[in-house]
Design a protein around this motif. Structure first.
Motif, PDB file in Angstrom:
ATOM      1  N   ASP A 196       7.552   1.441  -8.602  1.00 22.42           N
ATOM      2  CA  ASP A 196       6.251   1.140  -9.217  1.00 22.42           C
ATOM      3  C   ASP A 196       6.286   1.242 -10.740  1.00 22.42           C
ATOM      4  OD1 ASP A 196       5.840   2.134  -6.344  1.00 22.42           O
ATOM      5  OD2 ASP A 196       3.892   1.239  -6.788  1.00 22.42           O
ATOM      6  N   ASN A 209       4.441  -4.941  -2.719  1.00 25.02           N
ATOM      7  CA  ASN A 209       3.387  -5.938  -2.502  1.00 25.02           C
ATOM      8  C   ASN A 209       3.041  -6.670  -3.800  1.00 25.02           C
ATOM      9  OD1 ASN A 209       2.355  -3.345  -3.198  1.00 25.02           O
ATOM     10  ND2 ASN A 209       0.287  -3.944  -2.601  1.00 25.02           N
ATOM     11  N   HIS A 210       3.056  -5.971  -4.947  1.00 26.14           N
ATOM     12  CA  HIS A 210       2.776  -6.656  -6.212  1.00 26.14           C
ATOM     13  C   HIS A 210       3.839  -7.724  -6.519  1.00 26.14           C
ATOM     14  CE1 HIS A 210      -0.401  -4.077  -8.335  1.00 26.14           C
ATOM     15  NE2 HIS A 210      -0.234  -3.490  -7.160  1.00 26.14           N
ATOM     16  N   HIS A 213       9.002  -0.073   0.483  1.00 28.26           N
ATOM     17  CA  HIS A 213       7.951   0.067  -0.531  1.00 28.26           C
ATOM     18  C   HIS A 213       6.786   0.880   0.025  1.00 28.26           C
ATOM     19  CE1 HIS A 213       5.449  -0.551  -3.947  1.00 28.26           C
ATOM     20  NE2 HIS A 213       4.512  -1.111  -3.227  1.00 28.26           N
ATOM     21  N   HIS A 230       4.575   2.773  -3.854  1.00 29.37           N
ATOM     22  CA  HIS A 230       3.306   2.167  -3.453  1.00 29.37           C
ATOM     23  C   HIS A 230       2.052   3.001  -3.748  1.00 29.37           C
ATOM     24  CE1 HIS A 230       0.844  -0.741  -1.429  1.00 29.37           C
ATOM     25  NE2 HIS A 230       0.673  -0.070  -0.320  1.00 29.37           N
TER      26      HIS A 230
HETATM   27 FE   LIG Z   1       2.492  -1.289  -3.967  1.00 28.58          FE
END
Ligand SMILES: [Fe+2]
Length: 270
Positions: free
Chosen positions: A8, A71-72, A182, A226
């Protein structure tokens, strides 16, 4: 073999002129004499920037990075026509992307990993699946709903990653395994105790099924990100590490180099 762990890093959200995340990370990698770097997702909110950043880190340090998408990294904000699968597949051109398959670390160890997804099990069971499928509470929309568009329901995406990872764990069970995700594998890393909002939003953080899988295969380390926490715990012989750099407004130090130097976790697996 010394391996650095961080996730992250969000180089876009954390961008500040004159205070580079990549430079800070490169200094920490060199300063710790690392042989490998593991980045557990959410490098940026655009797969092209994620790829450029990973290459920049490797070029600056000469140290290979292992990576799983967050996810980003697959969000479509910069490429509205792209599905999540298209961004996910585009990220595979990075050789250290574990979505391509397991990577050996010396003779005895192997790194296995992938994005993972969520099955709502960390959410409060008083909500129904249909409630979670909306990904919205009050006026807060969980952005994966619109920015990570797969071809199947959320829980089916989780099952896809779980099955893929189990097959890889099965075929490497004679090795010492580092599992990189993640999303979160254990409830301990979720937002606890949850307020009203997080009783709902915890649903989108991961699944206990990944933690159970890690214990079933006696994995040595499970690494995730995450949730923007920095936590570590041990269950049986398995060490679970969540080590996020987070957003600047969550930092304890003023500069990227100082925050990364403080945050980077190093494991030695000889
Ligand atoms: Fe995330």
């Amino acid at each position: 073999m010394k391996i650095g762990i961080l996730s992250d890093i969000h180089v876009d959200i954390n961008f500040m002129a004159g205070d580079s995340i990549v430079d800070g990370l490169a200094s920490a990698i060199a300063g710790n004499g690392l042989d490998r770097m593991i980045i557990a997702g959410d490098v940026a909110g655009d797969h092209e920037l994620t790829l450029a950043t990973l290459e920049e880190i490797e070029t600056a340090t000469g140290v290979p990075c292992l990576f799983v998408p967050g996810n980003h990294d697959i969000w479509n904000e910069k490429h509205p026509a792209m599905t999540a699968w298209e961004a996910y597949d585009a990220l595979k051109v990075f050789p250290g992307n574990l979505a391509n398959g397991p990577q050996p670390l010396g003779e005895d160890w192997v790194a296995i990993g992938d994005l993972g997804w969520y099955d709502y099990a960390f959410g409060d069971p008083r909500f129904a699946v249909e409630d979670f499928d909306r990904m919205k509470i009050d006026n807060r929309l969980w952005q994966d709903k619109v920015m990570a568009v797969w071809d199947r329901p959320t829980q089916a995406m989780h099952r896809y990653f779980l099955g893929k990872l189990e097959a890889q764990l099965e075929s490497h069970r004679h090795r010492q395994i580092i599992l990189v995700l993640h999303v979160l594998p254990i409830r301990f890393f979720t937002v606890q105790p949850p307020d009203r909002t997080w009783r709902y939003l915890n649903a989108f953080l991961g699944s206990p099924a990944y933690g159970e899988l890690a214990l079933k295969y006696d994995v040595r380390y499970v690494i995730c990100g995450h949730v923007h926490y920095r936590r570590q715990t041990r269950i049986n012989q398995t060490t679970f590490i969540c080590n996020c750099l987070n957003y600047r407004n969550q930092w304890y130090k003023r500069s990227a180099a100082e925050e990364i130097a403080d945050t980077l976790k190093v494991i030695d697996i000889d």
